[in-house]
Design an enzyme around this catalytic site. Sequence first.
Site, PDB file in Angstrom:
ATOM      1  N   ALA A  15       0.847  -0.947  -0.398  1.00  0.00           N
ATOM      2  CA  ALA A  15       0.047   0.197  -0.171  1.00  0.00           C
ATOM      3  C   ALA A  15       0.283   1.343   0.476  1.00  0.00           C
ATOM      4  CB  ALA A  15      -0.627  -0.300   0.970  1.00  0.00           C
ATOM      5  N   ASN A  16       0.607   2.482  -0.393  1.00  0.00           N
ATOM      6  CA  ASN A  16       1.001   3.651  -0.224  1.00  0.00           C
ATOM      7  C   ASN A  16       0.673   4.865   1.550  1.00  0.00           C
ATOM      8  OD1 ASN A  16      -0.993   5.239  -1.601  1.00  0.00           O
ATOM      9  ND2 ASN A  16      -0.716   3.693  -2.686  1.00  0.00           N
ATOM     10  N   ARG A  17       1.242   5.853   1.317  1.00  0.00           N
ATOM     11  CA  ARG A  17       0.576   6.771   2.241  1.00  0.00           C
ATOM     12  C   ARG A  17      -0.554   7.555   2.299  1.00  0.00           C
ATOM     13  NH1 ARG A  17       4.481   6.187   6.550  1.00  0.00           N
ATOM     14  NH2 ARG A  17       6.942   6.108   5.701  1.00  0.00           N
ATOM     15  N   ALA A  33      -3.846   7.223  -5.678  1.00  0.00           N
ATOM     16  CA  ALA A  33      -2.798   6.796  -5.211  1.00  0.00           C
ATOM     17  C   ALA A  33      -2.351   5.168  -5.508  1.00  0.00           C
ATOM     18  CB  ALA A  33      -1.929   7.268  -3.732  1.00  0.00           C
TER      19      ALA A  33
END
Length: 401
Positions: free
Chosen positions: A211-213, A277
Site C-alpha cells: 500500500a502507500n500513505r 494513489a
Amino acid sequence: MPLAGKRILLVISGGIAAYKSLDLIRRLRERGAEVRPVMTAGAQQFVTPLAVGALSAGHVYTDLFSREDEQDVGHIRLARDCDLIVIAPATADLMAKMANGLADDLASTLLLATDRPVLLAPAMNPKMWSHAATRRNVATLRKDGLTFVGPNAGEMAEGGEAGLGRMAEPLEIVAAAEGLLDGGAKPLAGRTAIVTSGPTHEPIDPVRYIANRSSGRQGHAIAAALARLGAQVTLVSGPVTLADPPGVTVIKVERADDMLQAVLGALPADIAVMVAAVADWRVATPNMEKIKKQPGEGPPPLMLTENPDILKTVGHHARRPKVVVGFAAETQDVENNGRVKLQKKGADLIVANDVSPETGIMGGTRNSVKLITAAGVEQWPDLSKDDVAGRLAGWITERLT
Ligand code: CTP
C-alpha cells in the site's frame, strides 16, 4: 453581482483583526449588500460600535437582553432575517461555543438559532489555531455545514510570531461570501463525474498487502466540491478512514484491478478526476494461505507485475470524458515529470504536487500544487485540500462550459 441586494449579518468577535472588519463592511456595501453588524463584548474592546455603525449606516446589535433591540427585531429574527451570516473575525472562543452549542450572549445565541448559511473567517494566534481543541472544533463546524475562509499564513499583528492564523483579507472574505450566495446556481447540474481517491491495497497473502500513505483527503474533497456544484459524482475509493462525502455515490474497492473495473463501469461521464494513489505493482500471484517463515530458507521472493494505469485507460478511452484530470505525485523535478504525465496519460490537466516527506502533503491536510496543461504551468499558493478541491471544481466548470 451575487451580493447586490443581499442582507448580510456580520458578527464581529473580539480579536485584533476586528479593525479589518471595518474595511469588510465597506467592501460588502460597495457591492450592494446591506450589512447588519453584531458585536461581542470582546469586539468592542478593539473597535467601537460607533465606528461600526457609521460604516454600516445602521444599528449595531450588541446585547442579548436589550429591551429596545428585542422589541425592534428580536434575536431570533435577527438570526434568520438575512441571506448569509459572516463571522469576521471568528475567535477561537466563539468557534468553541458554536461547536458545542453554547448560547450565552447575542452572537452565540443567534448563531445557534439561525438556519442561514454561515461563513467564518477565523483569526487567532497560530498556536491557538493548531491546538487540538481548535482542530476538533473546526472539524465539528465543517461537519455541521459551515464554511471557512482562511486563516492565512503570515506575521501576527502582535508581532514576533508567524504561522497560520491571520484573518483572510476583506476581499477574500467578499469572494467567499459571493461564492456561497451563488451556491443556489449549480453550474454542474446534469453533469456526471468519476473521482478516484485513496490508496489501493494489493494483497501478498490473506493478511498482508502492498500500500502507500495516501489518506484520500484530496480525492474525497474533490468529489464533495463537484457534488456541491451540482454534478452527479461517483467516487471510487480505495481503503480510507474518511466518511463518505455527502451527496456522492461511493464505490469501495481494494485493488487497482477493482478500481479500474469500477471506473469503467461508471463511464460514460463528463468529468474524470483520478486522484487515487494507485499501487503501480501488485504481487503476480497472491498466496491463498498466509506465507510462513521457512527455517533456513530466508525471506520469500515477491514476484511483482504491473497494475493497469487507470488514468491512462480513461484518457485514451473511446468514451473519454470531456474533462480528464490526473494528479502527479513527485519527489523530484515536479514540473517536467508532470508534463510527461500530461502527454502520456491523455489528460487535460495534471495537478502536480511534491510529496517528499518534508512537505507533509501525503497524508496531511494541506496541499501546494502546480497546474500543468498544454497551455503552461500555474502555481497555486499553499492551500487546504478543501480549498484546492473548491478551486479545481471551479477550473473544471470553466473548462466544461
Ligand atoms: N494513476 C492511475 N493508475 C495507475 C497509476 C497512476 O490511474 N496505475 C493515476 C493517478 O491517479 C494520478 C496519475 O495517474 O492521477 C499519476 O500518478 P503517479 O503515481 O504520480 O504516477 P505514475 O503513473 O504511477 O508514475 P510514476 O510512479 O512513475 O511517477
